[in-house]
Design an enzyme around this catalytic site. Structure first.
Site, mmCIF file in Angstrom:
data_model
loop_
_atom_site.group_PDB
_atom_site.id
_atom_site.type_symbol
_atom_site.label_atom_id
_atom_site.label_comp_id
_atom_site.label_asym_id
_atom_site.label_seq_id
_atom_site.Cartn_x
_atom_site.Cartn_y
_atom_site.Cartn_z
ATOM 1 C CB CYS A 2 49.146 57.248 49.475
ATOM 2 S SG CYS A 2 50.608 56.238 49.370
ATOM 3 N NE ARG A 27 46.165 62.165 46.628
ATOM 4 C CZ ARG A 27 46.403 63.345 47.186
ATOM 5 N NH1 ARG A 27 45.649 64.369 46.898
ATOM 6 N NH2 ARG A 27 47.394 63.515 48.038
ATOM 7 C CD1 TRP A 74 52.006 56.203 42.537
ATOM 8 C CD2 TRP A 74 53.749 56.777 43.800
ATOM 9 N NE1 TRP A 74 53.005 56.619 41.703
ATOM 10 C CE2 TRP A 74 54.089 56.980 42.462
ATOM 11 C CE3 TRP A 74 54.691 57.076 44.774
ATOM 12 C CZ2 TRP A 74 55.329 57.468 42.049
ATOM 13 C CZ3 TRP A 74 55.922 57.554 44.381
ATOM 14 C CH2 TRP A 74 56.229 57.748 43.029
ATOM 15 C CG ASN A 99 49.701 60.416 51.570
ATOM 16 O OD1 ASN A 99 50.741 60.081 51.043
ATOM 17 N ND2 ASN A 99 49.002 61.476 51.195
ATOM 18 N N GLY A 100 52.496 59.001 53.083
ATOM 19 C CA GLY A 100 53.743 59.621 53.552
ATOM 20 C C GLY A 100 54.819 58.578 53.762
ATOM 21 C CD GLU A 483 55.014 71.347 30.223
ATOM 22 O OE1 GLU A 483 55.945 71.010 30.962
ATOM 23 O OE2 GLU A 483 53.844 70.991 30.407
ATOM 24 C CE LYS A 487 52.777 67.539 30.391
ATOM 25 N NZ LYS A 487 53.049 68.577 31.319
ATOM 26 C CD GLU A 490 54.704 64.699 32.741
ATOM 27 O OE1 GLU A 490 54.688 64.890 33.945
ATOM 28 O OE2 GLU A 490 54.118 65.459 31.937
ATOM 29 C CG HIS A 506 77.540 73.940 21.916
ATOM 30 N ND1 HIS A 506 78.853 74.335 21.752
ATOM 31 C CD2 HIS A 506 76.784 75.001 21.539
ATOM 32 C CE1 HIS A 506 78.882 75.584 21.312
ATOM 33 N NE2 HIS A 506 77.628 76.008 21.164
ATOM 34 C CE LYS A 605 47.340 66.955 38.421
ATOM 35 N NZ LYS A 605 48.047 67.491 37.242
HETATM 36 C C1 F1P Z 1 54.681 69.178 40.056
HETATM 37 C C2 F1P Z 1 54.643 67.996 39.088
HETATM 38 C C3 F1P Z 1 53.716 68.258 37.890
HETATM 39 C C4 F1P Z 1 53.579 67.004 37.027
HETATM 40 C C5 F1P Z 1 53.113 65.803 37.837
HETATM 41 C C6 F1P Z 1 53.993 65.623 39.057
HETATM 42 O O1 F1P Z 1 53.452 69.297 40.675
HETATM 43 O O2 F1P Z 1 55.953 67.753 38.637
HETATM 44 O O3 F1P Z 1 54.200 69.314 37.134
HETATM 45 O O4 F1P Z 1 52.664 67.210 35.979
HETATM 46 O O5 F1P Z 1 51.774 65.987 38.192
HETATM 47 O O6 F1P Z 1 54.159 66.841 39.805
HETATM 48 P P1 F1P Z 1 52.883 70.646 41.301
HETATM 49 O O7 F1P Z 1 53.843 71.068 42.377
HETATM 50 O O8 F1P Z 1 52.762 71.660 40.229
HETATM 51 O O9 F1P Z 1 51.559 70.221 41.873
#
Ligand code: F1P
Length: 610
Positions: A2, A27, A74, A99-100, A483, A487, A490, A506, A605
């Site tokens: 949020c 975000r 969100w 938010n929260g 990673e 990617k 995601e 394995h 984000k």
């Molecule tokens: C950790 C994280 C990111 C991912 C996404 C959700 O965030 O898992 O690596 O790309 O944005 O959150 P942070 O702690 O590095 O901000």
């Protein structure tokens, strides 16, 4: 997660709220809304979907006012519906954005129901508005009612409230979720992060846990947990508007992938200029703390966790210190063994990730006295809770999938490794010179890797038609394989797994057939020959290989074996260079599949809730 924005001004704040919400879109959100106080009336517009749709509705309704709040939601409690979108209004009197997560919302809901309050949404948020309303009906003013309410809530929140009863003010509170105040001329604002405000002001006040604030057009008052007014420090944000614009790129992720040479150069500037690895870049107390620790415990989530996994290889091999790496959400809930002589290192792009912040607090409670944060957002919660800090200088990262933050985190962790090694007499002058040279060449090598984009685009066409993919690496490049898989999943929604190549037989080898593309990260390091045997295991089962090989790795193209040559082996920094092709592969695969690259479904984000 949020996002919150709010403004009080002599002018119409609706454009400020809309622009702020657009800048918070990155975000992650699924609905949005604004509420304004206009000529004594509370007016509200909410929509599921994009902010642009909500903005069009606000325009159609001719919304204008000098006081208002806005929100991108969100979903956590309750589905993605207009009724669940914020702002929430209590009895037509006050509007609130949150938010929260309020953990005791059910108990409060029962209490409020008994007091005659009705509920229009399934959110945990609605109880906050009703509680404030209830306290105001008992004679409290808006600020005191908010302060009283916060004492009745458990959980995490950043909230902003406006009330018809006191139309000359906005109040807000912060506990566990980010919130900052922007100071303007004849106007003041609040927001979840600075990107929402840079269009209006750069002068910001970062609120701390437990604080509340009262904003009028020309004043800001800040209060501590005991409701006592306190002084505040004004910071000048260096986030530039340009860093928040797309420029010539199609997506922020594409822009951020291409910004990596400069992001790395900026992150490395201090060490390159100094011509040596120096503890002072971690803070004033770094010499003593880094000198006395006997091990490292890294805590992080997602991509940042993979940066930690890579760093473990460096820290153990170069600095000779034991290093454990753990996912923050796991660490914070287990009875971990605490060694007070081990340094807690948190890694976070946003500095807001709740699990990482809570894991840090838990580590301290377990008896770890020393902590270091590697973070990209100045003054965010995690560095503020840490003793030592190294800021990566990647600039604003908007794409949900982390790219330039990751490679700059790796650069920062390599510097940490070298400082630790130097303090322990494990870094000879010639090794220091050699590593500094490698760092000097790093932005250039990364640029070279970016130049592989056209070849990678051709591979992406193929990947876009697949349902699964495997990524293999060994040693330092195993976390890069993970990673790469992360990617891809995601942003393209293709199921992908990263595996250490030696583990193939394995289990995962059972999945390999002609429909399973297998990406191999193949630098010319000491594990190359072993990796080559692993690729033969894949080929023998009909699996198609896509190999990123150093110029001198000697992989040849053949039937079912595709090779892209990455720059000459970059030594210990090779994981950074090898990250670029897997980022590009994910990006172009997602592009071919037509997904929403910068805002992938279900992801956020900054993950400020559990
Ligand atoms: C950790 C994280 C990111 C991912 C996404 C959700 O965030 O898992 O690596 O790309 O944005 O959150 P942070 O702690 O590095 O901000």
């Amino acid at each position: 997660m949020c996002g919150i924005v709010g403004a009080i001004s002599d002018r119409d704040v609706v454009p400020v709220l809309i622009e702020g919400l657009k800048r918070l879109e990155y975000r992650g959100y699924d609905s949005s809304g604004i509420a304004v106080l206009s000529e004594g009336q509370m007016r509200r517009v909410r929509r599921t979907g994009r902010v642009a749709e909500m903005a069009a509705a606000a325009e159609a309704e001719d919304l204008h006012a000098g006081l208002g709040i806005g929100h991108t939601r969100w979903a956590t409690h309750g589905g993605v519906t207009e009724a669940n979108a914020h702002p929430h209004i209590s009895r037509g009197e006050l509007a609130l954005v949150h938010n929260g997560i309020i953990e005791n919302h059910e108990a409060q809901r029962e209490r409020l129901t008994a007091l005659g309050y009705g509920f229009e949404s399934q959110t945990d948020t609605e109880v906050i508005g009703h509680l404030i309303h209830h306290h105001m009906s008992q004679g409290l003013d808006l600020l005191t009612a908010l302060q009283t309410t916060t004492r009745e809530l458990t959980g995490a929140y950043a909230v902003a409230v406006v009330s018809r009863a006191q139309p000359d003010r906005m109040v807000c509170a912060r506990m566990g979720c980010p919130l900052l105040i922007g100071l303007g001329e004849g106007e003041n604002m609040i927001a979840s992060d600075v990107s929402a405000l840079v269009q209006v002001t750069r002068r910001v006040v970062f609120m701390d846990e437990g604080q509340t604030a009262l904003l009028t057009r020309d004043s800001v008052s800040l209060f501590n947990e005991q409701d006592r007014e306190i002084e505040y420090e004004v910071h000048l944000s260096d986030v530039s508007l340009a860093s928040l614009e797309l420029g010539p790129y199609r997506h922020f992720m594409q822009k951020e992938i291409h910004e990596q040479p400069s992001a790395l150069a900026d992150t490395l500037e201090a060490v390159i200029d100094a011509g040596q690895f120096c503890h002072s870049m971690f803070g004033a107390k770094a010499e003593a703390i880094l000198g006395e620790i006997e091990g490292v415990q890294i805590l992080a989530c997602g991509t940042s966790h993979y940066a930690g996994l890579t760093a473990r290889y460096w820290i153990e091999a170069i600095a000779g210190l034991p290093c454990s790496v753990e996912i923050a959400s796991e660490y914070r809930y287990r009875e971990a063994y605490a060694n007070p002589r081990h340094l807690i290192v948190t890694i976070s792009q946003s500095g807001e990730t709740l699990d990482t912040l809570e894991a840090l607090k838990y580590a301290k409670a377990l008896g770890h006295p020393h902590s270091l944060a590697i973070c990209n957002v100045p003054e965010s919660a995690i560095p503020r809770a840490s003793e030592l800090i190294l800021y990566t200088r990647a600039g604003a990262e908007i794409g949900v999938a982390s790219t330039k933050a990751f490679t700059t985190q790796l650069a920062a962790l390599f510097q940490l490794t070298c400082v630790l090694a130097k303090q322990r007499g494990r870094l000879s002058a010639s090794a220091e010179e050699e590593y500094l040279d490698q760092l000097r060449f790093l932005p250039g090598s990364v640029q070279h890797a970016l130049n592989l984009e056209p070849q990678i685009m051709a591979w992406a066409e193929h990947f876009a038609t697949k349902d699964n993919a495997l990524f293999l690496g060994r040693g330092l490049h195993y976390p890069i394989a993970m990673e790469g898989a992360l990617k891809l999943k995601e942003i393209s929604y293709i199921h992908a797994e990263g595996y250490p190549a030696g583990e193939l037989k394995h289990g995962p080898l059972a999945l390999v057939d002609s429909e399973m593309p297998v990406v191999v990260i193949a630098p010319n390091d000491s594990l190359l020959e072993k990796l080559k045997s692993n690729t033969q295991e894949v080929r023998a089962r009909g699996g198609e290989l896509f190999i990123f090989a150093d110029q001198d790795s000697c992989f040849e193209e053949s039937e079912g074996v595709h090779v892209i040559r990455t720059p000459r082996h970059a030594g210990l920094l090779s994981p950074i260079v090898h990250t670029i092709p897997v980022q590009l592969l994910a990006y172009h695969t997602a592009l071919s599949r037509g997904t929403d690259v910068d805002k992938p479904r279900n992801l956020a984000k900054a993950v400020t809730v559990e």
